[in-house]
Write a protein that holds these residues in place. Structure first.
Motif, PDB file in Angstrom:
ATOM      1  N   HIS A  51       0.832  -1.195   0.000  1.00 34.69           N
ATOM      2  CA  HIS A  51       0.000   0.000   0.000  1.00 34.69           C
ATOM      3  C   HIS A  51       0.869   1.249   0.000  1.00 34.69           C
ATOM      4  O   HIS A  51       2.029   1.218   0.419  1.00 34.69           O
ATOM      5  CB  HIS A  51      -0.928   0.026   1.228  1.00 34.69           C
ATOM      6  N   LEU A  52       0.291   2.335  -0.474  1.00 32.98           N
ATOM      7  CA  LEU A  52       0.942   3.635  -0.470  1.00 32.98           C
ATOM      8  C   LEU A  52       0.084   4.599   0.336  1.00 32.98           C
ATOM      9  O   LEU A  52      -1.143   4.643   0.174  1.00 32.98           O
ATOM     10  CB  LEU A  52       1.120   4.151  -1.902  1.00 32.98           C
ATOM     11  N   LEU A  53       0.732   5.364   1.212  1.00 33.99           N
ATOM     12  CA  LEU A  53       0.043   6.341   2.051  1.00 33.99           C
ATOM     13  C   LEU A  53       0.445   7.743   1.621  1.00 33.99           C
ATOM     14  O   LEU A  53       1.619   8.007   1.355  1.00 33.99           O
ATOM     15  CB  LEU A  53       0.410   6.144   3.526  1.00 33.99           C
ATOM     16  N   GLY A  54      -0.518   8.654   1.580  1.00 34.76           N
ATOM     17  CA  GLY A  54      -0.236  10.031   1.235  1.00 34.76           C
ATOM     18  C   GLY A  54      -1.044  10.983   2.092  1.00 34.76           C
ATOM     19  O   GLY A  54      -2.277  10.899   2.135  1.00 34.76           O
ATOM     20  N   ALA A  55      -0.351  11.892   2.800  1.00 27.14           N
ATOM     21  CA  ALA A  55      -1.033  12.900   3.616  1.00 27.14           C
ATOM     22  C   ALA A  55      -1.310  14.113   2.744  1.00 27.14           C
ATOM     23  O   ALA A  55      -0.388  14.810   2.334  1.00 27.14           O
ATOM     24  CB  ALA A  55      -0.172  13.283   4.810  1.00 27.14           C
ATOM     25  N   GLN A  56      -2.576  14.344   2.425  1.00 27.78           N
ATOM     26  CA  GLN A  56      -2.922  15.422   1.509  1.00 27.78           C
ATOM     27  C   GLN A  56      -2.688  16.774   2.158  1.00 27.78           C
ATOM     28  O   GLN A  56      -3.024  17.001   3.320  1.00 27.78           O
ATOM     29  CB  GLN A  56      -4.376  15.311   1.046  1.00 27.78           C
ATOM     30  N   LEU A  57      -2.083  17.673   1.396  1.00 29.19           N
ATOM     31  CA  LEU A  57      -1.656  18.968   1.890  1.00 29.19           C
ATOM     32  C   LEU A  57      -2.824  19.747   2.487  1.00 29.19           C
ATOM     33  O   LEU A  57      -3.826  19.998   1.821  1.00 29.19           O
ATOM     34  CB  LEU A  57      -1.025  19.767   0.748  1.00 29.19           C
ATOM     35  N   GLY A  58      -2.704  20.100   3.776  1.00 31.97           N
ATOM     36  CA  GLY A  58      -3.705  20.909   4.442  1.00 31.97           C
ATOM     37  C   GLY A  58      -4.998  20.198   4.768  1.00 31.97           C
ATOM     38  O   GLY A  58      -5.961  20.835   5.216  1.00 31.97           O
ATOM     39  N   LYS A  59      -5.059  18.871   4.573  1.00 28.67           N
ATOM     40  CA  LYS A  59      -6.297  18.119   4.815  1.00 28.67           C
ATOM     41  C   LYS A  59      -6.157  17.242   6.056  1.00 28.67           C
ATOM     42  O   LYS A  59      -5.059  16.858   6.454  1.00 28.67           O
ATOM     43  CB  LYS A  59      -6.644  17.250   3.603  1.00 28.67           C
ATOM     44  N   SER A  60      -7.310  16.895   6.624  1.00 29.22           N
ATOM     45  CA  SER A  60      -7.326  16.116   7.861  1.00 29.22           C
ATOM     46  C   SER A  60      -7.557  14.638   7.591  1.00 29.22           C
ATOM     47  O   SER A  60      -8.372  13.992   8.255  1.00 29.22           O
ATOM     48  CB  SER A  60      -8.417  16.664   8.800  1.00 29.22           C
ATOM     49  N   TYR A  61      -6.850  14.099   6.627  1.00 27.88           N
ATOM     50  CA  TYR A  61      -6.950  12.667   6.364  1.00 27.88           C
ATOM     51  C   TYR A  61      -5.716  12.191   5.599  1.00 27.88           C
ATOM     52  O   TYR A  61      -4.937  12.988   5.055  1.00 27.88           O
ATOM     53  CB  TYR A  61      -8.222  12.313   5.580  1.00 27.88           C
ATOM     54  N   ILE A  62      -5.545  10.865   5.594  1.00 29.16           N
ATOM     55  CA  ILE A  62      -4.444  10.211   4.888  1.00 29.16           C
ATOM     56  C   ILE A  62      -5.038   9.345   3.792  1.00 29.16           C
ATOM     57  O   ILE A  62      -5.903   8.499   4.055  1.00 29.16           O
ATOM     58  CB  ILE A  62      -3.613   9.346   5.854  1.00 29.16           C
ATOM     59  N   ASN A  63      -4.615   9.560   2.559  1.00 25.51           N
ATOM     60  CA  ASN A  63      -5.065   8.732   1.449  1.00 25.51           C
ATOM     61  C   ASN A  63      -4.343   7.390   1.457  1.00 25.51           C
ATOM     62  O   ASN A  63      -3.143   7.320   1.757  1.00 25.51           O
ATOM     63  CB  ASN A  63      -4.802   9.429   0.112  1.00 25.51           C
ATOM     64  N   VAL A  64      -5.055   6.327   1.122  1.00 22.73           N
ATOM     65  CA  VAL A  64      -4.481   4.985   1.070  1.00 22.73           C
ATOM     66  C   VAL A  64      -4.799   4.361  -0.283  1.00 22.73           C
ATOM     67  O   VAL A  64      -5.966   4.317  -0.696  1.00 22.73           O
ATOM     68  CB  VAL A  64      -5.047   4.073   2.187  1.00 22.73           C
ATOM     69  N   TRP A  65      -3.746   3.913  -0.998  1.00 21.59           N
ATOM     70  CA  TRP A  65      -3.916   3.203  -2.260  1.00 21.59           C
ATOM     71  C   TRP A  65      -3.374   1.787  -2.133  1.00 21.59           C
ATOM     72  O   TRP A  65      -2.406   1.555  -1.399  1.00 21.59           O
ATOM     73  CB  TRP A  65      -3.115   3.851  -3.388  1.00 21.59           C
ATOM     74  N   GLU A  66      -3.998   0.841  -2.818  1.00 20.02           N
ATOM     75  CA  GLU A  66      -3.320  -0.412  -3.104  1.00 20.02           C
ATOM     76  C   GLU A  66      -2.323  -0.142  -4.228  1.00 20.02           C
ATOM     77  O   GLU A  66      -2.601   0.641  -5.136  1.00 20.02           O
ATOM     78  CB  GLU A  66      -4.318  -1.486  -3.544  1.00 20.02           C
ATOM     79  N   LEU A  67      -1.152  -0.770  -4.166  1.00 20.50           N
ATOM     80  CA  LEU A  67      -0.102  -0.456  -5.140  1.00 20.50           C
ATOM     81  C   LEU A  67      -0.526  -0.769  -6.569  1.00 20.50           C
ATOM     82  O   LEU A  67      -0.061  -0.129  -7.513  1.00 20.50           O
ATOM     83  CB  LEU A  67       1.175  -1.228  -4.800  1.00 20.50           C
ATOM     84  N   GLN A  68      -1.431  -1.747  -6.749  1.00 22.89           N
ATOM     85  CA  GLN A  68      -1.832  -2.122  -8.104  1.00 22.89           C
ATOM     86  C   GLN A  68      -2.897  -1.178  -8.658  1.00 22.89           C
ATOM     87  O   GLN A  68      -2.949  -0.917  -9.853  1.00 22.89           O
ATOM     88  CB  GLN A  68      -2.384  -3.559  -8.134  1.00 22.89           C
ATOM     89  N   ARG A  69      -3.762  -0.667  -7.805  1.00 24.28           N
ATOM     90  CA  ARG A  69      -4.922   0.114  -8.261  1.00 24.28           C
ATOM     91  C   ARG A  69      -4.595   1.600  -8.125  1.00 24.28           C
ATOM     92  O   ARG A  69      -5.011   2.279  -7.209  1.00 24.28           O
ATOM     93  CB  ARG A  69      -6.149  -0.272  -7.450  1.00 24.28           C
ATOM     94  N   LYS A  70      -3.817   2.093  -9.081  1.00 23.26           N
ATOM     95  CA  LYS A  70      -3.239   3.427  -8.975  1.00 23.26           C
ATOM     96  C   LYS A  70      -4.253   4.544  -9.169  1.00 23.26           C
ATOM     97  O   LYS A  70      -4.026   5.674  -8.762  1.00 23.26           O
ATOM     98  CB  LYS A  70      -2.096   3.554  -9.987  1.00 23.26           C
ATOM     99  N   ASP A  71      -5.357   4.249  -9.823  1.00 27.34           N
ATOM    100  CA  ASP A  71      -6.320   5.311 -10.130  1.00 27.34           C
ATOM    101  C   ASP A  71      -7.482   5.360  -9.152  1.00 27.34           C
ATOM    102  O   ASP A  71      -8.448   6.079  -9.353  1.00 27.34           O
ATOM    103  CB  ASP A  71      -6.868   5.108 -11.549  1.00 27.34           C
ATOM    104  N   GLN A  72      -7.390   4.601  -8.062  1.00 28.47           N
ATOM    105  CA  GLN A  72      -8.535   4.521  -7.153  1.00 28.47           C
ATOM    106  C   GLN A  72      -8.062   4.464  -5.700  1.00 28.47           C
ATOM    107  O   GLN A  72      -7.276   3.589  -5.327  1.00 28.47           O
ATOM    108  CB  GLN A  72      -9.370   3.273  -7.472  1.00 28.47           C
ATOM    109  N   LEU A  73      -8.538   5.393  -4.888  1.00 30.96           N
ATOM    110  CA  LEU A  73      -8.238   5.354  -3.467  1.00 30.96           C
ATOM    111  C   LEU A  73      -8.950   4.178  -2.808  1.00 30.96           C
ATOM    112  O   LEU A  73     -10.109   3.911  -3.090  1.00 30.96           O
ATOM    113  CB  LEU A  73      -8.691   6.650  -2.792  1.00 30.96           C
ATOM    114  N   GLN A  74      -8.232   3.481  -1.930  1.00 32.74           N
ATOM    115  CA  GLN A  74      -8.877   2.393  -1.195  1.00 32.74           C
ATOM    116  C   GLN A  74      -9.661   2.938  -0.010  1.00 32.74           C
ATOM    117  O   GLN A  74     -10.765   2.502   0.269  1.00 32.74           O
ATOM    118  CB  GLN A  74      -7.828   1.395  -0.701  1.00 32.74           C
TER     119      GLN A  74
END
Length: 398
Positions: A51-74
């Motif tokens: 999985h890949l984690l990304g803290a969106q700039l200025g937002k109160s949440y962390i995005n989570v992706w499966e490494l294979q499904r690059k175009d869709q947040l899990q």
């Protein structure tokens, strides 16, 4: 046998179109990226190679992706405020996030929020784990770097905030970056600061080993894998190479730009925000607010490739490509649960019962509340967690 592929993961603050781009390191060819919003500084992390984690700039949440499904947040991990920094333990068991002056610690296997640590006085700027996941470090705008023993944090009562193992207070301005070398609790760690210094520390004793003074504020720091050199990115776009094996040994050193011109990488036109060294120690990756990522040959100090972005680069690091990243048909061995926004043990009974989390264990599925000790997925998580706790206990005794 072919050598493992190294890739560069890069994110910028350009806008909502592309969160993270992926480049094959040696060829420079672009691979499919991950979409879902821009990412803040120190706000990108790989979790367990799946999985890949990304803290969106200025937002109160962390995005989570499966490494294979690059175009869709899990999923999105909801936090009580904007996330200023983010990291995941190398063994894939824990996630750390900085929210204002607090550190949030989640357990990956069940999504429980295990601890909220409030020992900093100003906003967090950076977090990192030791390579064995037994300790983690935190840096903040209060000029402090703290070393935490994970075992002590996990064993503390919910009503108590554990003390950090070490408090490093030698910086006089906000800490901007930090990194750990190899060796678990015996590793060395580097810190960078706006006070124009980069410092090298021993994690086990807390001793300051080296302090290097530059003529500009330092925004990024990293070590090569052999730990012969420390690389420091400056506010003026310069990258400085510090020899850690220089003789005679001096704890306090001044980097003299005129005399050490051969140890400076020149090319960026704005502050350097992130640095990473390839596994063979021959290449250096740098990101900058000048909206470029550069790949350098360390020996010659020549720029081999420049990759342009549409906004200030906030994260750039080199990793060995996980198998799932290159396999579009692959699936995580154990999909992530839903992460809690409440401290473990403080949720209401109704809320706990209303959120059933399904874990995929091999070819079988069962509700997390019904998992038993015979569950292979749970057994793996428990063995890994016990191993981490043993490493942390050993570190606590050193």
């Amino acid at each position: 046998m072919a050598a493992p592929m190294e890739v560069a993961l890069v994110s910028d603050a350009a806008g909502p179109l592309c969160n993270c781009s992926v480049w094959e390191l040696h060829s420079g060819s672009a691979l499919p990226g991950y979409r879902g919003g821009n990412t803040g500084p120190r706000g990108l992390a790989l979790l367990g190679g799946e999985h890949l984690l990304g803290a969106q700039l200025g937002k109160s949440y962390i995005n989570v992706w499966e490494l294979q499904r690059k175009d869709q947040l899990q999923q999105k991990i909801i936090c009580p405020g904007p996330v200023t920094c983010l990291t995941a333990s190398p063994n894939g068991l824990y996630i750390l996030a900085g929210v204002a002056e607090s550190i949030y610690l989640w357990e990956v296997s069940n999504g429980n929020l295990l601890a909220i640590l409030n020992r900093h006085y100003q906003d967090l700027t950076c977090l990192c784990f030791t390579d064995d996941s037994s300790h983690f470090l935190s840096g903040a705008k209060d000029c402090l770097a703290l070393v935490w023993n994970l075992y002590s944090v996990l064993q503390a009562e919910p009503s108590q905030i554990p003390d950090p193992r070490h408090v490093w207070s030698r910086h006089s301005l906000p800490i901007t970056d930090m990194c750990c070398g190899f060796g678990g609790p015996l590793a060395r760690a580097a810190t960078a600061s706006l006070d124009q210094t980069a410092k090298l520390w021993e994690v086990s004793s807390g001793e300051l080993l080296l302090s290097v003074l530059f003529d500009v504020g330092i925004m990024a720091v990293t070590l090569d894998l052999s730990e012969y050199h420390m690389f420091c990115g400056g506010m003026d776009g310069s990258i400085f190479q510090v020899d850690l094996c220089a003789w005679p040994v001096q704890r306090d050193r001044t980097f003299q730009t005129e005399r050490e011109n051969g140890k400076i990488f020149k090319g960026h036109r704005n502050q350097v925000t992130c640095l990473s060294v390839s596994t063979d120690g021959s290449l250096l990756l740098s990101g900058s607010h000048d909206e470029t990522v550069r790949l350098w040959d360390i020996q010659s100090k020549q720029c081999l490739k420049t990759m342009n972005h549409k906004g200030p680069v906030t994260n750039a690091f080199i990793v060995l490509a996980p198998a799932n990243m290159l396999n579009p048909d692959g699936k995580p061995s154990v999909p992530l649960p839903k992460f809690s926004k409440h401290l473990y043990g403080t949720e209401s009974t109704d809320e706990q019962g209303s959120e059933g989390v399904t874990l995929r264990l091999g070819l079988h599925q069962q509700e997390s509340g019904e998992c038993t000790s015979r569950s292979p997925g749970r057994a793996i998580w428990r063995r890994l967690r016990r191993c981490t706790l043993r490493c942390a206990q050993r570190g606590k005794r050193t």
